[in-house]
Design a protein around this motif. Sequence first.
Motif, PDB file in Angstrom:
ATOM      1  N   TYR A  82      34.871  19.493 -46.161  1.00  8.95           N
ATOM      2  CA  TYR A  82      34.195  18.437 -46.910  1.00  8.95           C
ATOM      3  C   TYR A  82      34.762  17.055 -46.566  1.00  8.95           C
ATOM      4  CZ  TYR A  82      31.155  20.522 -50.505  1.00  8.95           C
ATOM      5  OH  TYR A  82      30.126  21.110 -51.177  1.00  8.95           O
ATOM      6  N   ALA A  83      36.073  16.929 -46.743  1.00  9.42           N
ATOM      7  CA  ALA A  83      36.719  15.622 -46.585  1.00  9.42           C
ATOM      8  C   ALA A  83      36.604  15.120 -45.147  1.00  9.42           C
ATOM      9  CB  ALA A  83      38.187  15.708 -46.997  1.00  9.42           C
ATOM     10  N   ASP A  84      36.708  16.020 -44.178  1.00 11.25           N
ATOM     11  CA  ASP A  84      36.633  15.625 -42.772  1.00 11.25           C
ATOM     12  C   ASP A  84      35.242  15.100 -42.414  1.00 11.25           C
ATOM     13  OD1 ASP A  84      39.314  16.956 -41.519  1.00 11.25           O
ATOM     14  OD2 ASP A  84      38.459  18.230 -43.066  1.00 11.25           O
ATOM     15  N   ILE A  85      34.208  15.788 -42.907  1.00  6.60           N
ATOM     16  CA  ILE A  85      32.838  15.344 -42.641  1.00  6.60           C
ATOM     17  C   ILE A  85      32.576  13.991 -43.305  1.00  6.60           C
ATOM     18  CG2 ILE A  85      30.402  15.862 -43.059  1.00  6.60           C
ATOM     19  CD1 ILE A  85      31.089  18.825 -42.809  1.00  6.60           C
ATOM     20  N   ALA A  86      33.026  13.873 -44.556  1.00  3.89           N
ATOM     21  CA  ALA A  86      32.827  12.610 -45.289  1.00  3.89           C
ATOM     22  C   ALA A  86      33.496  11.446 -44.566  1.00  3.89           C
ATOM     23  CB  ALA A  86      33.379  12.747 -46.708  1.00  3.89           C
ATOM     24  N   GLU A  87      34.695  11.682 -44.071  1.00  4.48           N
ATOM     25  CA  GLU A  87      35.422  10.619 -43.382  1.00  4.48           C
ATOM     26  C   GLU A  87      34.777  10.282 -42.044  1.00  4.48           C
ATOM     27  OE1 GLU A  87      39.945   9.682 -41.676  1.00  4.48           O
ATOM     28  OE2 GLU A  87      39.497  11.586 -42.682  1.00  4.48           O
ATOM     29  N   ASP A  88      34.344  11.308 -41.313  1.00  7.23           N
ATOM     30  CA  ASP A  88      33.765  11.093 -39.993  1.00  7.23           C
ATOM     31  C   ASP A  88      32.457  10.302 -40.072  1.00  7.23           C
ATOM     32  OD1 ASP A  88      33.400  11.198 -37.293  1.00  7.23           O
ATOM     33  OD2 ASP A  88      33.141  13.356 -37.153  1.00  7.23           O
ATOM     34  N   PHE A  89      31.616  10.644 -41.047  1.00  9.61           N
ATOM     35  CA  PHE A  89      30.314   9.982 -41.162  1.00  9.61           C
ATOM     36  C   PHE A  89      30.300   8.861 -42.199  1.00  9.61           C
ATOM     37  CE2 PHE A  89      28.665  14.251 -39.619  1.00  9.61           C
ATOM     38  CZ  PHE A  89      28.380  13.780 -38.346  1.00  9.61           C
ATOM     39  N   ARG A  90      31.450   8.613 -42.805  1.00  9.86           N
ATOM     40  CA  ARG A  90      31.598   7.556 -43.797  1.00  9.86           C
ATOM     41  C   ARG A  90      30.591   7.686 -44.942  1.00  9.86           C
ATOM     42  NH1 ARG A  90      32.730   2.201 -39.954  1.00  9.86           N
ATOM     43  NH2 ARG A  90      34.577   3.080 -38.902  1.00  9.86           N
ATOM     44  N   VAL A  91      30.565   8.878 -45.518  1.00  8.82           N
ATOM     45  CA  VAL A  91      29.717   9.156 -46.680  1.00  8.82           C
ATOM     46  C   VAL A  91      30.610   9.676 -47.794  1.00  8.82           C
ATOM     47  CG1 VAL A  91      27.654   9.621 -45.317  1.00  8.82           C
ATOM     48  CG2 VAL A  91      29.230  11.496 -45.868  1.00  8.82           C
ATOM     49  N   SER A  92      30.062   9.741 -49.002  1.00  8.05           N
ATOM     50  CA  SER A  92      30.833  10.211 -50.154  1.00  8.05           C
ATOM     51  C   SER A  92      30.886  11.734 -50.194  1.00  8.05           C
ATOM     52  CB  SER A  92      30.211   9.693 -51.450  1.00  8.05           C
ATOM     53  OG  SER A  92      28.948  10.290 -51.661  1.00  8.05           O
ATOM     54  N   ASP A  93      31.830  12.266 -50.982  1.00  5.34           N
ATOM     55  CA  ASP A  93      31.930  13.712 -51.165  1.00  5.34           C
ATOM     56  C   ASP A  93      30.658  14.265 -51.796  1.00  5.34           C
ATOM     57  OD1 ASP A  93      34.429  13.690 -50.083  1.00  5.34           O
ATOM     58  OD2 ASP A  93      35.501  13.765 -52.003  1.00  5.34           O
ATOM     59  N   THR A  94      30.033  13.485 -52.666  1.00  6.76           N
ATOM     60  CA  THR A  94      28.790  13.919 -53.307  1.00  6.76           C
ATOM     61  C   THR A  94      27.683  14.095 -52.278  1.00  6.76           C
ATOM     62  OG1 THR A  94      29.372  12.732 -55.332  1.00  6.76           O
ATOM     63  CG2 THR A  94      27.056  13.371 -55.059  1.00  6.76           C
ATOM     64  N   GLU A  95      27.614  13.191 -51.317  1.00  6.89           N
ATOM     65  CA  GLU A  95      26.608  13.307 -50.257  1.00  6.89           C
ATOM     66  C   GLU A  95      26.883  14.522 -49.373  1.00  6.89           C
ATOM     67  OE1 GLU A  95      25.080   9.063 -48.854  1.00  6.89           O
ATOM     68  OE2 GLU A  95      27.264   9.072 -49.096  1.00  6.89           O
ATOM     69  N   VAL A  96      28.149  14.796 -49.106  1.00  3.30           N
ATOM     70  CA  VAL A  96      28.488  15.972 -48.313  1.00  3.30           C
ATOM     71  C   VAL A  96      28.123  17.237 -49.078  1.00  3.30           C
ATOM     72  CG1 VAL A  96      30.354  17.256 -47.207  1.00  3.30           C
ATOM     73  CG2 VAL A  96      30.335  14.767 -47.111  1.00  3.30           C
ATOM     74  N   ALA A  97      28.303  17.219 -50.388  1.00  2.00           N
ATOM     75  CA  ALA A  97      27.963  18.381 -51.210  1.00  2.00           C
ATOM     76  C   ALA A  97      26.477  18.710 -51.102  1.00  2.00           C
ATOM     77  CB  ALA A  97      28.342  18.127 -52.668  1.00  2.00           C
ATOM     78  N   PHE A  98      25.651  17.702 -50.812  1.00  2.00           N
ATOM     79  CA  PHE A  98      24.216  17.948 -50.667  1.00  2.00           C
ATOM     80  C   PHE A  98      23.926  18.872 -49.489  1.00  2.00           C
ATOM     81  CE2 PHE A  98      20.055  16.790 -48.848  1.00  2.00           C
ATOM     82  CZ  PHE A  98      19.251  17.153 -49.920  1.00  2.00           C
ATOM     83  N   ILE A  99      24.831  18.919 -48.515  1.00  2.55           N
ATOM     84  CA  ILE A  99      24.647  19.840 -47.391  1.00  2.55           C
ATOM     85  C   ILE A  99      24.567  21.268 -47.900  1.00  2.55           C
ATOM     86  CG2 ILE A  99      25.728  20.788 -45.316  1.00  2.55           C
ATOM     87  CD1 ILE A  99      26.916  18.086 -44.768  1.00  2.55           C
ATOM     88  N   MET A 100      25.443  21.628 -48.825  1.00  2.94           N
ATOM     89  CA  MET A 100      25.437  22.971 -49.401  1.00  2.94           C
ATOM     90  C   MET A 100      24.140  23.218 -50.167  1.00  2.94           C
ATOM     91  SD  MET A 100      28.365  24.243 -48.478  1.00  2.94           S
ATOM     92  CE  MET A 100      28.620  25.618 -49.598  1.00  2.94           C
ATOM     93  N   THR A 101      23.707  22.202 -50.915  1.00  2.00           N
ATOM     94  CA  THR A 101      22.462  22.327 -51.676  1.00  2.00           C
ATOM     95  C   THR A 101      21.275  22.535 -50.744  1.00  2.00           C
ATOM     96  OG1 THR A 101      23.359  20.886 -53.393  1.00  2.00           O
ATOM     97  CG2 THR A 101      20.976  21.230 -53.376  1.00  2.00           C
ATOM     98  N   ALA A 102      21.244  21.776 -49.662  1.00  2.00           N
ATOM     99  CA  ALA A 102      20.144  21.879 -48.706  1.00  2.00           C
ATOM    100  C   ALA A 102      20.080  23.275 -48.100  1.00  2.00           C
ATOM    101  CB  ALA A 102      20.321  20.832 -47.601  1.00  2.00           C
ATOM    102  N   THR A 103      21.223  23.798 -47.719  1.00  2.00           N
ATOM    103  CA  THR A 103      21.279  25.152 -47.163  1.00  2.00           C
ATOM    104  C   THR A 103      20.803  26.176 -48.184  1.00  2.00           C
ATOM    105  OG1 THR A 103      23.149  24.529 -45.766  1.00  2.00           O
ATOM    106  CG2 THR A 103      22.791  26.872 -46.109  1.00  2.00           C
ATOM    107  N   LEU A 104      21.279  26.019 -49.399  1.00  2.00           N
ATOM    108  CA  LEU A 104      20.951  26.958 -50.472  1.00  2.00           C
ATOM    109  C   LEU A 104      19.453  26.990 -50.765  1.00  2.00           C
ATOM    110  CD1 LEU A 104      22.379  28.828 -52.557  1.00  2.00           C
ATOM    111  CD2 LEU A 104      22.346  26.894 -54.120  1.00  2.00           C
ATOM    112  N   LEU A 105      18.819  25.824 -50.814  1.00  2.00           N
ATOM    113  CA  LEU A 105      17.402  25.741 -51.146  1.00  2.00           C
ATOM    114  C   LEU A 105      16.517  26.412 -50.103  1.00  2.00           C
ATOM    115  CD1 LEU A 105      17.163  22.062 -52.471  1.00  2.00           C
ATOM    116  CD2 LEU A 105      17.023  24.167 -53.814  1.00  2.00           C
ATOM    117  N   MET A 106      16.970  26.451 -48.862  1.00  5.19           N
ATOM    118  CA  MET A 106      16.150  27.026 -47.800  1.00  5.19           C
ATOM    119  C   MET A 106      16.361  28.529 -47.622  1.00  5.19           C
ATOM    120  SD  MET A 106      14.424  24.474 -46.997  1.00  5.19           S
ATOM    121  CE  MET A 106      13.510  25.186 -45.624  1.00  5.19           C
ATOM    122  N   ARG A 107      17.361  29.081 -48.275  1.00  8.48           N
ATOM    123  CA  ARG A 107      17.629  30.506 -48.097  1.00  8.48           C
ATOM    124  C   ARG A 107      16.488  31.403 -48.592  1.00  8.48           C
ATOM    125  NH1 ARG A 107      24.022  31.096 -49.558  1.00  8.48           N
ATOM    126  NH2 ARG A 107      23.460  33.280 -49.764  1.00  8.48           N
TER     127      ARG A 107
END
Length: 432
Positions: free
Chosen positions: A40-65
């Motif tokens: 989480y933290a590495d992605i947020a730092e690399d793309f300069r986004v918040s932890d909340t925005e990174v958490a949306f990645i999990m939500t996006a994956t979950l919704l498509m399952r």
Amino acid sequence: MTGQSAGHERLTSDQRNSFLAAVLGWTMDAFDHFIVVLVYADIAEDFRVSDTEVAFIMTATLLMRPVGALLFGLWADRVGRRVPLMVNVTFYSVVGFLCAFAPNFTVLVILRLLYGIGMGGEWGLGAALAMEKVPAKRRGFFSGLLQAGYPFGYLLASLASVIVLSWAGLSWRWLFGLSIIPALISLIIRARVKESAVWQSTRERLRATRTSMKDILFDPKVIRRFVYLVLLMTAFNWMSYATQDAHPGPGFLNAIGVGDAGAGSGMTPSLVAWIAVCNNVGAIIGALGFGTLSDKFGRRSTVLLCALLALALLPFFAFFSFLGVMFLVPSVLMQVPVLGAWGIIPAHLTEMSPDAIRGCYPGVIYQLGNCLAAAFSLPIQEAIADTSVYPLALGGTVFLALFAATTLAVAGKEANGIRFGSPATTSAVTES
């Protein structure tokens, strides 16, 4: 000799390949899924986004399952298990690998949306093929072994994060790049797997009786069963989120003085990863052990036993914050009954499914339950993580999940050891 009559005889090479491919596929799905949790933290730092925005990645994956479970499942019920499974593993392997080269956060989100489709299709198809081929009398054991692929994938992701990030000092992108290797091994094994004899006999029987899949899908009995099983899977997934997926998560770590709130506590990211490794060892033991017990004592009775054991451990699990690093002991022990109950699910859902729709029915049920659980449990967990009574709130959340899972399991039906491919299971399910 077929898997339905083999009893305790050795598996044929085709049965072994089918089952091994299913386990590897589910393991690599879990590996790729949990990589995001661990970086989480590495992605947020690399793309300069918040932890909340990174958490949306999990939500996006979950919704498509559920979408993936439906699309690949319907395809598998029409043309057989083998080809859709090979397309599925190729699809999610390539998409997962491309995540390593995402140029920006938007592209990464899109790739994880696509990955969710592949992940959703994997479990249902793999479970259907594996359970249709293994001996009926040992279905619980193989069910536990198959479901153990999920914590094993988490364990591998944890170890990989330690090696790649902590020891080698490499970027998070390497984790996604490396994930394609075992996925391709799974593809090679699946190329040697024969089509399901159960599916073939079912298609012939449907043609002879002029019964369509639509007739079965919209049978009132099948619909009622579907609703009940989705509720059961919602309770099971809530139980899993509360005790495994969110542990060790940011809310928990901050609650016991780790991370930003606990500088100097000695709880480094590497140590957190090792905690996840230990937890998943307990989960694997539970899935194998209780899955095997369910062959003898029944699916619902074994779920009840797991729930009672988890309830006994709950006070220690919820209040481990007072134990310092020793919280690891009740945490690992809790994974044994929780994943023990989960170890029964591949057998239970496939046994409760009509032969004609076994490719889509169990997978859609599983993934819809997953989405419903996340829709309620994850926001609640995030909310209580900000309170000063996190252990108490955690204990209450886990208790409700265990109570719901137990109540639904006891109130339902089971078809322990049912013979797939018989006239009685083509369009309906025999209950006990």
